[in-house]
Design an enzyme around this catalytic site. Structure first.
Site, PDB file in Angstrom:
ATOM      1  N   ASP A  84       1.244 -35.147  11.235  1.00 57.08           N
ATOM      2  CA  ASP A  84       0.410 -36.185  10.628  1.00 57.08           C
ATOM      3  C   ASP A  84       1.278 -37.106   9.780  1.00 57.08           C
ATOM      4  O   ASP A  84       2.327 -36.711   9.263  1.00 57.08           O
ATOM      5  CB  ASP A  84      -0.655 -35.554   9.728  1.00 57.08           C
ATOM      6  CG  ASP A  84      -1.784 -34.912  10.518  1.00 57.08           C
ATOM      7  OD1 ASP A  84      -1.966 -35.265  11.695  1.00 57.08           O
ATOM      8  OD2 ASP A  84      -2.489 -34.045   9.951  1.00 57.08           O
ATOM      9  N   TYR A 125       0.820  -1.213   0.000  1.00 53.04           N
ATOM     10  CA  TYR A 125       0.000   0.000   0.000  1.00 53.04           C
ATOM     11  C   TYR A 125       0.856   1.266   0.000  1.00 53.04           C
ATOM     12  O   TYR A 125       0.466   2.295  -0.569  1.00 53.04           O
ATOM     13  CB  TYR A 125      -0.948   0.003   1.197  1.00 53.04           C
ATOM     14  CG  TYR A 125      -2.173  -0.857   0.968  1.00 53.04           C
ATOM     15  CD1 TYR A 125      -3.092  -0.541  -0.027  1.00 53.04           C
ATOM     16  CD2 TYR A 125      -2.407  -1.992   1.739  1.00 53.04           C
ATOM     17  CE1 TYR A 125      -4.207  -1.329  -0.252  1.00 53.04           C
ATOM     18  CE2 TYR A 125      -3.523  -2.787   1.517  1.00 53.04           C
ATOM     19  CZ  TYR A 125      -4.425  -2.451   0.521  1.00 53.04           C
ATOM     20  OH  TYR A 125      -5.518  -3.234   0.297  1.00 53.04           O
ATOM     21  N   GLU A 132       2.399 -30.492  15.079  1.00 54.03           N
ATOM     22  CA  GLU A 132       1.783 -29.889  13.900  1.00 54.03           C
ATOM     23  C   GLU A 132       0.452 -29.233  14.190  1.00 54.03           C
ATOM     24  O   GLU A 132       0.231 -28.071  13.856  1.00 54.03           O
ATOM     25  CB  GLU A 132       1.588 -30.940  12.802  1.00 54.03           C
ATOM     26  CG  GLU A 132       0.807 -30.398  11.607  1.00 54.03           C
ATOM     27  CD  GLU A 132       0.449 -31.461  10.582  1.00 54.03           C
ATOM     28  OE1 GLU A 132      -0.371 -31.149   9.694  1.00 54.03           O
ATOM     29  OE2 GLU A 132       0.977 -32.580  10.648  1.00 54.03           O
TER      30      GLU A 132
END
Length: 379
Positions: free
Chosen positions: A258, A110, A206
């Site tokens: 996982d 911006y 995780e």
């Protein structure tokens, strides 16, 4: 458990001061000005940020750049990009480094709206040039004054962090074992932090849900460890925090994700050795002393999880095959090749929460204690 693994020990990178970073930018500008005075086309050179331009050095413990470079030369076709690069360098030096200020990547996008024809049309443009600048200067953007938009992760357990008040410089003592039912959020800038702990190791988790269960039952007291939540692929601040803590207190790091190709090849691999896109600053953000605790394909049989798995999706299969073929880290370690081949053969993936099949607290009452006792971790 050993407090140091020499095989995976890497020298801690030194912090670059704001003054030094400012001087580096001034040097780039001086070289470009010199080229113009000599009637030569000015140019900037950047390392190619791709997996094809990195190698895995097990002695250093992370992905590092090879020699391929990209050159941005001022020409009719590159005049806007070149001007944007120079304006970004000037903003970084004058508004951040020299004034001791900070900015997010979104704010830079911006801020460019006041640059006239140099403005960025999309944030992807400014993000790419910021990564180029980081690679060219060989200074990570946090040290240049840029703060990430995402959260850094959470910490709980027997760890005292010494932070400071940004306004007064007064040191603030944070006891991560005395935060009630919550955890301490890792800040975006961690270079100034100091640590005090008697923990035996760091357990990096995780998923936020499993981290919450471990915190709720104060597992860090049982295992005498520091718990850190990654919430998916760890942010740069999270990885840098883990690396600084592990180096400073000589602590082993164990990762628990996982059991799927994403957990192995994206989350854990990024934590341990970094990525191809960020190879120019991996030495700051990798955690080479990390070892993989689980979940592994062998856990499916060992813990009778066959009916708690999910079929591999096409994206999982592609990710695993790509890693076996192209990932320097996976190709270096036979253990990871065997894990991915077994996963592809079984055709299934398994989540951390699958152990709840045997009871909500099975993971902290049996799985983790057995894993820690056997210490049969993947590299």
């Amino acid at each position: 458990m050993s407090r140091r693994t020499k095989k995976h020990e890497a020298a801690a990178p030194r912090e670059v001061s704001r003054q030094r970073a400012s001087a580096l930018i001034a040097e780039v500008a001086a070289n470009i000005h010199r080229d113009i005075q000599r009637l030569r086309k000015p140019q900037m050179r950047f390392p190619v940020r791709a997996l094809s331009n990195v190698r895995y050095d097990p002695r250093r413990g992370y992905f590092e750049m090879l020699g391929r470079m990209a050159t941005r030369t001022l020409s009719y076709n590159t005049v806007k990009t070149f001007a944007q690069s120079m304006r970004l360098l000037a903003t970084t030096k004058n508004d951040l480094l020299d004034k001791g200020d900070i900015a997010s990547k979104r704010e830079v996008y911006y801020n460019s709206k006041s640059w006239g024809e140099c403005r960025f049309e999309e944030q992807t443009e400014s993000d790419t040039l910021l990564d180029d600048m980081e690679a060219m200067l060989d200074v990570n953007r946090e040290q240049l004054g840029y703060i990430p938009d995402e959260r850094g992760g959470e910490v709980c357990g027997p760890l005292v962090v010494f932070d400071r008040d940004p306004a007064t410089g007064r040191e603030i003592r944070i006891d991560c074992a005395k935060l009630g039912t919550g955890a301490w959020s890792i800040p975006s800038q961690v270079e100034h932090l100091r640590f005090q702990t008697k923990a035996k190791f760091i357990l990096v988790v995780e998923t936020s849900s499993l981290f919450g269960r471990l915190v709720h039952h104060r597992y860090y007291e049982t295992a005498d460890c520091i718990l850190i939540s990654m919430s998916g692929v760890p942010t740069r601040a999270c990885r840098r925090f883990i690396r600084r803590l592990a180096d400073d207190r000589k602590l082993p790091v164990l990762a628990f994700t996982d059991g799927d190709p994403y957990g192995y090849c994206n989350i854990y691999r990024t934590l341990k050795v970094g990525s191809g896109q960020a190879a120019h600053i991996n030495r700051y953000f990798c955690v080479p002393q990390a070892r993989y605790l689980g979940v592994t394909p062998w856990d499916i049989k060992d813990y009778r999880l066959e009916d708690a798995t999910h079929p591999l999706e096409e994206a999982d299969i592609k990710r695993a095959r790509d890693a076996l073929k192209n990932d320097p880290f996976i190709r270096h370690h036979r253990e990871w090749q065997e894990a991915l081949h077994l996963m592809l053969k079984m055709g299934v993936r398994v989540e951390q929460q699958a152990f709840a099949k045997h009871g909500l607290n099975f993971v902290l009452e049996r799985y983790l204690p057995e894993k820690l006792k056997k210490q049969n971790f993947l590299p």
